[in-house]
Design a protein around this motif. Structure first.
Motif, PDB file in Angstrom:
ATOM      1  N   CYS A 278      38.723  25.757  40.576  1.00 21.11           N
ATOM      2  CA  CYS A 278      38.765  27.084  39.964  1.00 21.11           C
ATOM      3  C   CYS A 278      37.645  27.179  38.929  1.00 21.11           C
ATOM      4  CB  CYS A 278      40.125  27.267  39.297  1.00 21.11           C
ATOM      5  SG  CYS A 278      40.206  28.737  38.266  1.00 21.11           S
TER       6      CYS A 278
ATOM      7  N   HIS B 271      37.476  28.863  36.320  1.00 24.11           N
ATOM      8  CA  HIS B 271      37.905  29.046  34.935  1.00 24.11           C
ATOM      9  C   HIS B 271      37.829  27.703  34.219  1.00 24.11           C
ATOM     10  CE1 HIS B 271      41.405  29.541  31.906  1.00 24.11           C
ATOM     11  NE2 HIS B 271      40.267  29.913  31.345  1.00 24.11           N
ATOM     12  N   ARG B 272      38.761  26.795  34.504  1.00 24.03           N
ATOM     13  CA  ARG B 272      38.710  25.491  33.847  1.00 24.03           C
ATOM     14  C   ARG B 272      38.825  24.339  34.824  1.00 24.03           C
ATOM     15  NH1 ARG B 272      42.982  26.348  29.337  1.00 24.03           N
ATOM     16  NH2 ARG B 272      43.267  24.117  29.590  1.00 24.03           N
ATOM     17  N   GLY B 273      38.559  24.634  36.084  1.00 25.48           N
ATOM     18  CA  GLY B 273      38.372  23.536  37.034  1.00 25.48           C
ATOM     19  C   GLY B 273      39.597  23.094  37.804  1.00 25.48           C
ATOM     20  N   ASN B 274      40.713  23.715  37.585  1.00 23.63           N
ATOM     21  CA  ASN B 274      41.918  23.323  38.323  1.00 23.63           C
ATOM     22  C   ASN B 274      41.672  23.417  39.835  1.00 23.63           C
ATOM     23  OD1 ASN B 274      44.737  22.639  38.038  1.00 23.63           O
ATOM     24  ND2 ASN B 274      45.228  24.657  38.879  1.00 23.63           N
TER      25      ASN B 274
ATOM     26  N   CYS C 202      44.434  30.574  41.720  1.00 25.10           N
ATOM     27  CA  CYS C 202      44.693  29.376  40.937  1.00 25.10           C
ATOM     28  C   CYS C 202      46.061  29.503  40.258  1.00 25.10           C
ATOM     29  CB  CYS C 202      43.594  29.197  39.901  1.00 25.10           C
ATOM     30  SG  CYS C 202      43.852  27.762  38.842  1.00 25.10           S
TER      31      CYS C 202
ATOM     32  N   PHE D 295      47.031  27.875  37.662  1.00 25.27           N
ATOM     33  CA  PHE D 295      47.029  27.546  36.233  1.00 25.27           C
ATOM     34  C   PHE D 295      47.080  28.831  35.387  1.00 25.27           C
ATOM     35  CE2 PHE D 295      44.923  24.054  33.362  1.00 25.27           C
ATOM     36  CZ  PHE D 295      46.000  24.132  32.488  1.00 25.27           C
ATOM     37  N   HIS D 296      46.055  29.679  35.526  1.00 25.25           N
ATOM     38  CA  HIS D 296      46.052  30.935  34.756  1.00 25.25           C
ATOM     39  C   HIS D 296      45.880  32.153  35.669  1.00 25.25           C
ATOM     40  CE1 HIS D 296      44.251  27.567  32.426  1.00 25.25           C
ATOM     41  NE2 HIS D 296      45.152  27.939  31.538  1.00 25.25           N
ATOM     42  N   ARG D 297      45.973  31.869  36.999  1.00 28.07           N
ATOM     43  CA  ARG D 297      46.066  32.909  38.020  1.00 28.07           C
ATOM     44  C   ARG D 297      44.785  33.721  38.251  1.00 28.07           C
ATOM     45  NH1 ARG D 297      50.465  33.444  40.453  1.00 28.07           N
ATOM     46  NH2 ARG D 297      50.247  35.660  40.941  1.00 28.07           N
ATOM     47  N   TRP D 298      43.626  33.119  38.016  1.00 28.19           N
ATOM     48  CA  TRP D 298      42.402  33.739  38.524  1.00 28.19           C
ATOM     49  C   TRP D 298      42.505  33.721  40.051  1.00 28.19           C
ATOM     50  CZ3 TRP D 298      36.992  32.899  36.040  1.00 28.19           C
ATOM     51  CH2 TRP D 298      37.071  33.058  34.644  1.00 28.19           C
TER      52      TRP D 298
HETATM   53  S1  FES Z   1      41.924  26.836  35.619  1.00 25.20           S
HETATM   54 FE1  FES Z   1      42.213  28.264  37.201  1.00 25.20          FE
HETATM   55  S2  FES Z   1      42.839  30.054  36.222  1.00 25.20           S
HETATM   56 FE2  FES Z   1      42.585  28.643  34.631  1.00 25.20          FE
END
Ligand code: FES
Ligand code: FE2
Length: 451
Positions: free
Chosen positions: A104, A106-109, A124, A126-129
């Motif tokens: 992802c 955003h932060r790599g998840n 994603c 994690f934070h749903r991007w």
């Molecule tokens: S790491 Fe994917 S939305 Fe935050």
């Protein structure tokens, strides 16, 4: 005590010119050797060497990720992992196959794991991007909190993806050569087999206690038939089996349905029983204890002709698949291709099987993937392959593969003994030498900086 050897020197070309000269060889020339190819044992046990491979080889080589059947319909996806690398293969709503690095932005998840179907977006957890299946940024919750996010700056990093032989191949290198070029002479040589007509029935994965090269080396030579598959000797010519070595690909052409010259005049019964025991299933004879008397061989025919005809009859009667267009030679000669770094592809006219080795989390661990196919009539619908994780010791892979697996841990453990410094390879093991020649090339052309 011996001087520590630097990683750089361990990666130095092995026997330099001899290995370089290997490319374009045939078995006739590579068997005429004045000395063995010598390969440092450290390549199979040293964590530093495994790390170097992880940086120089796996992000830059074409690899088989899955079968076309795994990702045949819009919304199908498959996660391919090799070491720390994870690639998502996705069939878009537009029918196109795409592959992305599994992170992802955003932060790599990791965006998605495993395999499945019915995906409508890559979201994603994690934070749903979320992204479309085509890799376009679709939604960022509370987007204004980031200031300006331009969607075109947040497309998922694409991975090269292509298909050949009912297989999906991926390459993380943005400058990768086209798959067609990478596969050398193989596609043209095996075009007669119509490999696209096969359908995948299963992907079996099991963890092995050996280096990935120890595993794939066992599928890169048949010198070991006399050692661990003696039951095969009455039904295969393991000696007169021409090989070729191109750039990334090596090939063996091995006649089945004839005895090994290592045996002296095996009886017809022995030859028949051996064929039934090793691959009777191709003729519908799955119980080797009920092989019965050997078939009559009409004048002007050979046992190979009779076996080929039985395979044709079984395929037509039980599977409804005609093999009439395939000759005795095409049904009774194994083509075994080895594609650098980790794939072997086994082809008879009625049979396609792919075995690959992926590195594990330490040099003496790897994963064996077996991709199983069935031939179908041209234009058949995509299949839905079973994906099976087999626990160690749980896998019954048939007589020959079981024997390979049973020996593999011994083949690895011996490499750790301090007096064993090098593997010595004959010309007959030229496809293993070619693996190391390519390792040298990839290591030499890697500048050591992660990009
Ligand atoms: S790491 Fe994917 S939305 Fe935050
Ligand atoms: Fe074997």
């Amino acid at each position: 005590m011996a001087e520590p050897v630097s990683l750089r020197s361990r990666m130095a070309p092995l026997v330099g010119e001899a290995l370089e000269a290997l490319q374009g060889s045939t078995i006739e020339s590579v068997t005429e050797r004045s000395e063995p190819f010598r390969v440092p044992a450290s390549r199979y046990i040293d964590p530093d060497f495994a790390d170097a491979e992880m940086q120089a080889v796996w992000p830059r080589a074409w690899q088989v990720a899955c079968s076309v059947d795994h990702v045949a319909r819009p919304g199908d996806f498959f996660e391919y992992t090799v070491g720390r690398l994870s690639v998502l293969i996705v069939r878009g709503q537009d029918g196109e196959l795409r592959a992305f690095q599994n992170a992802c932005l955003h932060r790599g998840n990791e965006l998605c794991n495993g395999s499945g179907s019915g995906l409508t977006e890559l979201r994603c957890r994690f934070h749903r991007w979320s992204w479309t299946l085509e890799g376009q940024l679709r939604e960022v919750p509370s987007r204004r909190g980031f200031g300006v996010i331009r969607s075109e700056d947040y497309e998922l990093p694409a991975v090269a993806v292509d298909t050949w032989g009912r297989l999906v191949w991926v390459n993380l290198d943005a400058d990768a050569m086209p798959l067609d070029d990478y596969l050398d002479e193989m596609p043209a040589e095996v075009a007669w087999a119509d490999l696209d007509d096969f359908r995948c029935t299963a992907l079996l994965t099991t963890e092995m206690q050996c280096n990935w090269k120890t595993l794939i080396d066992g599928f890169s030579e048949t010198y070991h038939v006399q050692g661990i598959h003696p039951e095969m000797l009455p039904m295969v010519d393991d000696v007169n089996s021409p090989q070729a070595v191109w750039q990334h690909v090596g090939r063996l052409r091995q006649p089945y349905g004839v005895p090994s010259p290592r045996l002296r005049d095996p009886s017809a019964q022995l030859q028949w029983d051996a064929f039934v025991a090793v691959m009777g299933g191709r003729m519908g004879l799955s119980d080797p204890t009920e092989s019965g008397a050997p078939p009559d061989v009409p004048d002007g025919s050979t046992l190979r002709d009779v076996l080929a005809e039985r395979i044709r009859r079984h395929s037509a009667a039980v599977k409804g698949v005609s093999l009439d267009r395939f000759s005795t030679e095409q049904l009774m000669t194994l083509l075994q291709y080895n594609v650098f770094p980790n794939v072997t592809i086994l082809v008879f006219g009625d049979l396609l099987q792919v075995v690959k080795a992926r590195p594990g989390d330490r040099p003496d661990r790897c994963y064996m993937d077996i991709v199983v196919f069935e031939r179908a009539e041209p234009g058949a619908r995509a299949s839905t392959p079973a994906t099976v994780q087999l626990a160690k010791g749980e896998a019954d892979l048939g007589l020959v593969l079981n024997q390979d697996v049973d020996n593999i841990e011994k083949a690895q453990r011996g490499l750790y003994q301090p007096g064993f410094t090098h593997l010595s390879l004959s010309g007959e093991e030229c496809r293993i030498a070619n693996l190391h020649r390519n390792l040298d090339r990839y290591l030499a052309s890697w500048d050591g900086t992660a990009d």
